[in-house]
Design a protein around this motif. Structure first.
Motif, short mmCIF file in Angstrom:
data_model
loop_
_atom_site.label_atom_id
_atom_site.label_comp_id
_atom_site.label_asym_id
_atom_site.label_seq_id
_atom_site.Cartn_x
_atom_site.Cartn_y
_atom_site.Cartn_z
N VAL A 78 11.56 1.15 -1.96
CA VAL A 78 11.80 -0.02 -1.12
C VAL A 78 10.98 0.08 0.16
O VAL A 78 10.35 -0.86 0.59
CB VAL A 78 13.30 -0.17 -0.81
N VAL A 79 11.00 1.25 0.80
CA VAL A 79 10.20 1.46 1.99
C VAL A 79 9.27 2.64 1.74
O VAL A 79 9.72 3.74 1.48
CB VAL A 79 11.09 1.75 3.22
N ALA A 80 7.98 2.39 1.78
CA ALA A 80 6.99 3.43 1.51
C ALA A 80 6.07 3.57 2.72
O ALA A 80 5.23 2.71 2.95
CB ALA A 80 6.17 3.10 0.27
N PRO A 81 6.22 4.62 3.53
CA PRO A 81 5.32 4.81 4.66
C PRO A 81 3.87 4.98 4.19
O PRO A 81 3.59 5.66 3.21
CB PRO A 81 5.84 6.10 5.31
N GLN A 82 2.96 4.31 4.88
CA GLN A 82 1.54 4.40 4.63
C GLN A 82 0.88 5.02 5.86
O GLN A 82 1.45 5.02 6.95
CB GLN A 82 0.95 3.01 4.37
N PRO A 83 -0.35 5.55 5.72
CA PRO A 83 -1.01 6.13 6.90
C PRO A 83 -1.17 5.14 8.05
O PRO A 83 -1.20 5.53 9.20
CB PRO A 83 -2.37 6.56 6.34
N ASP A 84 -1.27 3.83 7.74
CA ASP A 84 -1.47 2.84 8.79
C ASP A 84 -0.37 1.79 8.82
O ASP A 84 -0.55 0.72 9.37
CB ASP A 84 -2.84 2.15 8.64
N GLY A 85 0.80 2.09 8.21
CA GLY A 85 1.88 1.11 8.24
C GLY A 85 2.95 1.41 7.22
O GLY A 85 3.21 2.57 6.88
N ALA B 174 -4.76 0.81 13.83
CA ALA B 174 -5.92 1.60 13.38
C ALA B 174 -6.05 1.57 11.85
O ALA B 174 -6.29 2.60 11.22
CB ALA B 174 -5.83 3.03 13.89
N TRP B 175 -5.92 0.39 11.27
CA TRP B 175 -6.01 0.27 9.82
C TRP B 175 -7.46 0.37 9.36
O TRP B 175 -8.40 0.34 10.18
CB TRP B 175 -5.38 -1.04 9.35
N ALA B 176 -7.65 0.43 8.06
CA ALA B 176 -8.98 0.64 7.49
C ALA B 176 -9.89 -0.55 7.78
O ALA B 176 -9.44 -1.64 8.11
CB ALA B 176 -8.88 0.90 5.99
N SER B 177 -11.18 -0.35 7.60
CA SER B 177 -12.20 -1.33 8.02
C SER B 177 -12.25 -2.56 7.14
O SER B 177 -12.94 -3.53 7.48
CB SER B 177 -13.57 -0.67 8.05
N ASN B 178 -11.54 -2.58 6.01
CA ASN B 178 -11.59 -3.77 5.15
C ASN B 178 -10.74 -4.91 5.68
O ASN B 178 -10.77 -6.02 5.15
CB ASN B 178 -11.16 -3.43 3.71
N TYR B 179 -10.00 -4.68 6.77
CA TYR B 179 -9.25 -5.76 7.42
C TYR B 179 -9.76 -5.92 8.85
O TYR B 179 -9.78 -4.96 9.63
CB TYR B 179 -7.75 -5.44 7.43
N ALA B 180 -10.16 -7.13 9.17
CA ALA B 180 -10.72 -7.41 10.49
C ALA B 180 -10.15 -8.72 11.02
O ALA B 180 -9.42 -9.43 10.33
CB ALA B 180 -12.25 -7.48 10.41
N ASN B 181 -10.50 -9.03 12.26
CA ASN B 181 -10.06 -10.23 12.95
C ASN B 181 -8.56 -10.20 13.22
O ASN B 181 -7.84 -11.16 12.99
CB ASN B 181 -10.44 -11.49 12.16
N ALA B 182 -8.09 -9.06 13.74
CA ALA B 182 -6.68 -8.92 14.11
C ALA B 182 -6.55 -7.78 15.11
O ALA B 182 -7.17 -6.72 14.95
CB ALA B 182 -5.81 -8.64 12.89
N ASN B 183 -5.73 -8.00 16.15
CA ASN B 183 -5.42 -6.98 17.14
C ASN B 183 -4.01 -6.45 17.02
O ASN B 183 -3.71 -5.33 17.43
CB ASN B 183 -5.59 -7.53 18.56
N GLY B 184 -3.10 -7.29 16.49
CA GLY B 184 -1.69 -6.92 16.45
C GLY B 184 -1.33 -6.15 15.20
O GLY B 184 -1.08 -4.94 15.23
N GLY B 185 -1.28 -6.85 14.08
CA GLY B 185 -0.93 -6.22 12.82
C GLY B 185 -1.51 -6.99 11.66
O GLY B 185 -2.01 -8.11 11.81
N VAL B 186 -1.45 -6.37 10.49
CA VAL B 186 -1.90 -7.00 9.25
C VAL B 186 -0.71 -7.08 8.32
O VAL B 186 -0.06 -6.06 8.04
CB VAL B 186 -3.05 -6.20 8.60
N ILE B 187 -0.39 -8.28 7.84
CA ILE B 187 0.73 -8.49 6.92
C ILE B 187 0.16 -8.96 5.59
O ILE B 187 -0.44 -10.04 5.49
CB ILE B 187 1.75 -9.51 7.47
N LEU B 188 0.30 -8.12 4.58
CA LEU B 188 -0.24 -8.40 3.25
C LEU B 188 0.91 -8.73 2.30
O LEU B 188 1.82 -7.93 2.11
CB LEU B 188 -1.00 -7.18 2.72
N THR B 189 0.87 -9.92 1.71
CA THR B 189 1.87 -10.33 0.74
C THR B 189 1.23 -10.39 -0.64
O THR B 189 0.16 -10.98 -0.80
CB THR B 189 2.45 -11.71 1.09
N GLN B 190 1.88 -9.78 -1.60
CA GLN B 190 1.39 -9.79 -2.97
C GLN B 190 2.34 -10.61 -3.84
O GLN B 190 3.53 -10.28 -3.94
CB GLN B 190 1.28 -8.37 -3.52
N LEU B 191 1.84 -11.69 -4.43
CA LEU B 191 2.64 -12.48 -5.36
C LEU B 191 2.38 -11.96 -6.78
O LEU B 191 1.25 -11.63 -7.13
CB LEU B 191 2.27 -13.96 -5.28
#
Length: 683
Positions: free
Chosen positions: A35-42, A129-146
């Motif tokens: 349910v909750v899986a810690p990642q290196p950047d989130g 400090a997420w990986a370089s494949n996500y740009a144009n954000a200063n706050g956070g990256v929210i990825l939703t998978q359908l």
């Protein structure tokens, strides 16, 4: 009146859901998942069980608010609905992607996401400090998978409730192809007036929203998959103020009322290739948006935006390393109509003066903006105990010919078999995509991207028996933040401000803190997590020579989430949240402004130190129980949910009277216990 109070009634759409469904029962089997899986950047969350999380209204994406680093921030002006502010950044500094694609927006005006919960497979929050494949954000990256449509388990669902109705239709076309279509619409507009006690306004257009998702998948062969997707949503509301009410009394420019409308449609085709060493996903996305905002005669914005986005993400897997690389090209065409008072304002940095003294403006025009993003990152093992991820992102726009190189790096070290240390660094930028800031007269076309530099130190610990602990220290520097120029704000009719720049990108800030997350992976009986975070967020406005606490500075945030399978029939859950009170600026006095007959036209408030005051702490307990049974011989689930069990009241803002001599307290919703009951029938 603020729009917050008007949206309170809309938020009741999270309760009393009743559903009748036809589906394959195999989809309801309980799986052992993380349910909750810690990642290196989130943090990544699987949604299979989060539909039953108390307080989310069956919306897995609402689980964001129970994660460390996330503050639900309602703008000082009231605003529609609280949005996630992550580690001290603005709510506008987040990147939202769905299946890797850009959407128009993610949350409705009732606070729920735009997705049918039966389609959400997982979501991931990247906080720094997420990986370089996500740009144009200063706050956070929210990825939703359908999830993809399944040729083997067709699903037909009809949802009927007092607050929202819709359907999900899923079917196979062939053994290698399937599709689904989902549509939902809110029904709260039919009775929302019954929940409004404020007598100073009414809904000329009651709040409504709708959304849809559709996906077609074709497994061409063992190496190639083709997907065609379509998504969209619409939200709108219009408010009319009473002529003799306090809102028009405090600001005559509100006499024409308020209107908010937004909608988008996204159509995309993506091709996924999986080879022996290479995986790639390439897509073309056509995104059309409409934004309408009218705040009396103060400001009007009506924009039609068309974005064409072409991107390719690739991953080359070698024996000793993995190389990620890709590119994105985006063209945005904006046709706009803007008018109102020429009063530059950014409430994140200062209370705005009365609009009445500012001259009016009106303009119609168009903008074309082209953005570019390219990246490459390399990850692998240095030794059995050391690993790395280093990358570089290139972000560019033809607006002012801006070019940015963003280095990203992470080093991981296995301290022991059960403890891993990660050190991360990243430079990030957010391009100006609030196009109101760029148009002539009101905005400044020379504004450039805001910048943030992230430093994180985290320790991931495996405590055994499904328990994990993530401890993270972070520090974030913010630069090039947009602030309104006080010299361009007219405070009296005789003041001359012509020729002054309206906005400048000279403000800065910093945010730092510590976060702890203790999580229990889903097992046969229970799952849950507990988090506590302390942070500090400050801003520096050189145009006013002020340093102050940010509106997103809520130092203490704690969450406790538990879900327990009592037996084969009963499952119970609880969610408790504690949060420091929000910042606000105190009104100290008010001066009448008169023009004729010495009768005050309105009063001009004088404020104390900006964001120096703070409301009391916010805390709330939500409970839920799910009962598996049979109704009319059908497999069913009956659930009972209670929000704010012990009736906690927390002030959100003060509603002052016309001369600011008295006020009423406006509490966060709900300010009393709010029960609900629902049923799901599986045919």
């Amino acid at each position: 009146m603020t729009f917050t109070k008007s949206s309170i009634a809309v938020l009741v759409s999270i309760i009393c859901t009743h559903a009748w469904a036809q589906t394959d029962n195999s989809q309801n089997e309980i799986e052992s998942i993380t349910v909750v899986a810690p990642q290196p950047d989130g943090i990544k969350i699987s949604s299979n069980k989060l539909v039953t999380l108390p307080g989310t209204g069956n919306d897995p994406l609402k689980g964001l608010e129970a994660l460390p680093g996330v503050v639900l921030a309602t703008p000082n002006t009231g605003g529609p609905v609280a949005q996630p502010a992550i580690r001290g950044s603005s709510t506008n500094d987040n990147l939202y992607l769905t299946d890797g694609l850009e959407m128009g927006y993610i949350f409705h005006n009732d606070g729920l996401s735009i997705y049918n919960p039966l389609l959400i497979e997982s979501f991931e929050l990247k906080t720094g400090a997420w990986a370089s494949n996500y740009a144009n954000a200063n706050g956070g990256v929210i990825l939703t998978q359908l999830r993809d449509p399944s040729p083997d388990t067709p699903t037909n669902v009809i949802d009927l409730s007092f607050f929202r109705s819709g359907f999900l239709y899923e079917q196979a076309i062939s053994p290698d192809a399937a599709f689904y279509v989902s549509f939902r619409e809110s029904l709260v507009h039919t009775y929302v007036d019954n929940f409004i006690e404020d007598e100073d306004f009414s809904f000329s257009v009651p709040p409504r929203n709708r959304d849809y998702q559709a996906k077609l998948i074709w497994d061409i062969d063992n190496n190639n998959v083709l997907r065609a997707t379509a998504s969209g949503a619409k939200d709108y509301i219009e408010i009319e103020f009473d002529a003799d009410g306090r809102d028009i009394g405090k600001n005559p420019d509100l006499a024409s009322g308020q209107r908010y409308q937004s909608y988008f449609h996204s159509q995309a085709i993506s091709w996924q290739y999986t080879g022996d060493n290479l995986e790639s996903i390439s897509s073309v996305n056509v995104l059309t948006q409409n934004q309408q905002e009218r705040e009396g005669d103060i400001f009007r914005w009506d924009a039609d935006i068309t974005k064409i986005i072409v991107k390719s993400d690739n991953q080359y897997i070698a024996d000793s390393f993995t190389l990620d690389f890709g590119i994105q090209l985006k063209q945005s065409d904006i046709d706009y109509l803007s008018s109102g008072r020429l009063l530059p304002c950014n409430t994140e940095f200062k209370v705005c003066p009365p609009s009445y003294f500012s001259p009016t403006f009106s303009q119609q025009g168009s903008l074309t903006v082209r953005d570019y993003h390219a990246y490459a990152s390399l990850r692998g093992d240095i030794s059995p105990r050391w690993d790395y991820n280093i990358g570089l992102a290139y972000l560019a726009t033809d607006s002012n010919s801006q070019r940015y190189l963003e280095p990203r790096a992470r080093i991981g070290f296995d301290v022991t078999d059960k403890h891993k240390l990660n050190i991360s660094y990243g430079v990030h930028h957010t391009l100006v995509d609030d196009y109101q800031y760029l148009i002539p007269q009101y905005g400044e076309s020379t504004l450039e991207a805001s910048e943030s530099t992230h430093y994180t130190l985290s320790l991931d610990s495996n405590l055994g028996q499904g328990l994990g602990l993530k401890t993270e220290l972070f520090y974030k520097e913010l630069d090039n933040l947009i602030v309104a120029n006080p010299d361009a704000q007219k405070r009296r009719l005789t003041q001359h401000v012509a020729g002054e720049p309206t906005f400048d990108d000279v403000a800065s800030g910093e945010s730092y803190g510590i976060e702890l997350l203790l999580n229990k992976q889903l097992s046969e009986d229970w799952y849950g997590w507990a988090s506590i975070a302390y942070s500090k967020t400050e801003r520096d406005n050189p145009l006013t020579n002020q340093q102050f606490n940010s509106e997103f500075d809520l130092p203490w945030v704690a969450n406790l989430v538990l879900d327990y399978k009592w037996n084969e029939n009963w499952q119970i859950g609880a969610k408790w949240r504690f949060q420091s009170g929000r910042r606000y600026t105190q009104v100290q006095s008010a001066t009448p402004y008169t023009e004729i007959n010495n009768q005050p036209l309105f009063y001009i408030p004088q404020y104390g130190e900006f964001n120096a005051e703070q409301w009391g702490n916010y805390h709330r307990l939500d409970l839920r129980a799910d009962y598996q049974t049979q109704v009319f011989g059908l497999e069913s689930t009956i659930y009972i949910e209670v929000l704010n069990v012990y009736g906690s009241k927390t002030v959100q803002e003060l509603e002052y009277n016309i001369d600011y001599s008295d006020f009423e307290k406006d509490y966060q919703f709900p300010d009393m216990p709010l029960p609900s009951i629902g049923i799901t029938l599986n045919f």
